[in-house]
Design an enzyme around this catalytic site. Sequence first.
Site, PDB file in Angstrom:
ATOM      1  N   GLY A   1       0.762  -1.248   0.000  1.00  0.00           N
ATOM      2  CA  GLY A   1       0.000   0.000   0.000  1.00  0.00           C
ATOM      3  C   GLY A   1       0.790   1.293   0.000  1.00  0.00           C
TER       4      GLY A   1
ATOM      5  N   THR B   1       3.262   2.348   1.807  1.00  0.00           N
ATOM      6  CA  THR B   1       4.720   2.250   1.846  1.00  0.00           C
ATOM      7  C   THR B   1       5.270   2.011   0.450  1.00  0.00           C
ATOM      8  OG1 THR B   1       4.540   1.283   4.067  1.00  0.00           O
ATOM      9  CG2 THR B   1       6.667   1.119   2.964  1.00  0.00           C
TER      10      THR B   1
ATOM     11  N   LYS C   1       9.671 -15.683  15.153  1.00  0.00           N
ATOM     12  CA  LYS C   1       9.825 -17.108  15.448  1.00  0.00           C
ATOM     13  C   LYS C   1      10.993 -17.693  14.650  1.00  0.00           C
ATOM     14  CE  LYS C   1       7.450 -21.582  15.307  1.00  0.00           C
ATOM     15  NZ  LYS C   1       6.154 -22.288  15.228  1.00  0.00           N
TER      16      LYS C   1
ATOM     17  N   HIS D   1      13.910   4.808  56.042  1.00  0.00           N
ATOM     18  CA  HIS D   1      12.995   3.670  56.096  1.00  0.00           C
ATOM     19  C   HIS D   1      11.578   4.074  55.664  1.00  0.00           C
ATOM     20  CE1 HIS D   1      15.930   0.917  57.665  1.00  0.00           C
ATOM     21  NE2 HIS D   1      16.236   1.754  58.628  1.00  0.00           N
TER      22      HIS D   1
ATOM     23  N   GLY E   1      22.674   8.517  57.462  1.00  0.00           N
ATOM     24  CA  GLY E   1      22.471   7.487  56.442  1.00  0.00           C
ATOM     25  C   GLY E   1      21.157   7.607  55.712  1.00  0.00           C
TER      26      GLY E   1
ATOM     27  N   ARG F   1      -2.753   5.779  67.099  1.00  0.00           N
ATOM     28  CA  ARG F   1      -2.495   7.195  66.832  1.00  0.00           C
ATOM     29  C   ARG F   1      -1.948   7.877  68.076  1.00  0.00           C
ATOM     30  NH1 ARG F   1      -3.507   9.604  62.526  1.00  0.00           N
ATOM     31  NH2 ARG F   1      -4.654   7.775  61.847  1.00  0.00           N
TER      32      ARG F   1
ATOM     33  N   ASP G   1      -8.199  11.675  73.560  1.00  0.00           N
ATOM     34  CA  ASP G   1      -6.906  11.468  74.216  1.00  0.00           C
ATOM     35  C   ASP G   1      -5.726  11.804  73.311  1.00  0.00           C
ATOM     36  OD1 ASP G   1      -7.324   9.308  72.546  1.00  0.00           O
ATOM     37  OD2 ASP G   1      -7.028   7.763  74.071  1.00  0.00           O
TER      38      ASP G   1
END
Length: 533
Positions: free
Chosen positions: A31, A33, A134, A283, A312, A454, A487
């Site tokens: 086509g 191309t 393949k 961490h 660190g 918490r 609290d």
Amino acid sequence: MQALLSVSDKTGILDFAKALHDLGVKLLSTGGTAKLLADAGLPVTEVADHTGFPEMLDGRVKTLHPKIHGGLLARRDLPAHVAAIEQHGIDTIDLLVVNLYPFEATVAKPGCTLEDAIENIDIGGPAMVRSAAKNWKDVAVLTDASQYAVALEELKAHGKISDKTKFGFSVAAFNRIADYDGAISDFLSAVDFEASQGQPAPVRSLFPGQSNGRFVKLQDLRYGENAHQQAALYRDLHPAPGSLVTAKQLQGKELSYNNIADADAAWECVKSFDAPACVIVKHANPCGVAVGKDALEAYGKAFKTDPTSAFGGIIAFNRPVDLAAAQEINKQFVEVLMAPGYSPEALAVFQATKAKQNVRILQIDLPKGGATDWDNGRNMMDVKRVGSGLLIQTADNHVLTRDQLKVVTKKQPTPQQLDDLMFAWKVAQYVKSNAIVFCANGMTMGVGAGQMSRLDSARIASIKAEHAGLSLQGTAVASDAFFPFRDGLDVVIDHGATSVIQPGGSMRDQEVIDAADERGVAMVFTGIRHFRH
């Protein structure tokens, strides 16, 4: 030698075809191309003339023919294969150049219809690619324009493409097919067929019926979270600009699994600030966060929060690191340093001694959208592996604005308190739950992270501030989720907090509000929580 060229993206194809012709390679094409090559004066045979069968069904059928697939799949080392293609007049195809219909680009367009999506599903292209890949020992298959130069270099130098290179092309081809099929599956399995009836574009779920994660390996790692675990780092096929995997390592040892995880936490946090900021992570939790007039001041304030934990640590800046900041950082032990840039003098500081040459220095461009543009440089989805499955959710990319705050106490926060509350809330978003964060004047004063209670997080935050010699008097406190009882609120007030920001939403909200009024502090609700597990 014969090459079949059939490309949707014609970038570089004409020059490549000319070079093949100059090397004596016969050109076969389809086509558009074929027309492009013929118009350029190149001798090219159209596939329809080669097969003796015309293109049909609006181009849906053109290469699905034994003369094509026989030429691609026939093994040259098997006499039976050679005899079979000779018997049927099939010529071998030694080089296949194919890129596929632009399905991904098509469905990415706003308002893409289901019909447009379906018509951009390539059939013949993937079939040819699979056949050639393949049979890689006999056929080189190129699926991307970036491969043209490699193929030409070897053809010019040796008259053939090496087995190693052909195998690499084959692997890349199967990867491309997997990516392509995954994109089709992602799109179609998200379509709600019934809801889409009568709609100009298909109605699609945010979460497709099948998840097809596709990632490219960047590197193997020495080991995983622990020395007995193996690990590797992968990136998205199309990583977001300004994300960690786009980093350029300027010096230092190889990054470890834990370095990368902590670096991501630090970088995502520091990107969320517009003012010059520094984030120190240890961490997976920020142990010091601050803003300042420049990198040096931001670092000094962030380090002051928790000097013990900063040892660190992973340090991230959202501004270039200059000489003054580098000299200050150089006084401490640091694992990873990240910034959008470094002055030559700053880099020289870390190259002056052998020990400092081990510091892993990363340069990452900030996304152009800025701190409040959550679509720019951040993941849209979070994924967590669970036993034989995945948890997938939209990423916690919520940006709180001041007009969303609800003052729930008699005492109104002052402008300075509002600044501190907004800063504390931004930091809390990156701290593991349960999170309690004390802040004042653009810096963290105490961080309590990852506790089952918490209340314990609040106590730990105050203890860390005490150990760092910081006073919590007049601080603002952020809690990533509501206080279930008074609290926890009493603890932060007892240690000096005068303003609090929290989501609200507890059955005992009124009890907590009454406690805040009783203690004479200002409290605002966000209506949004930031659990981070």
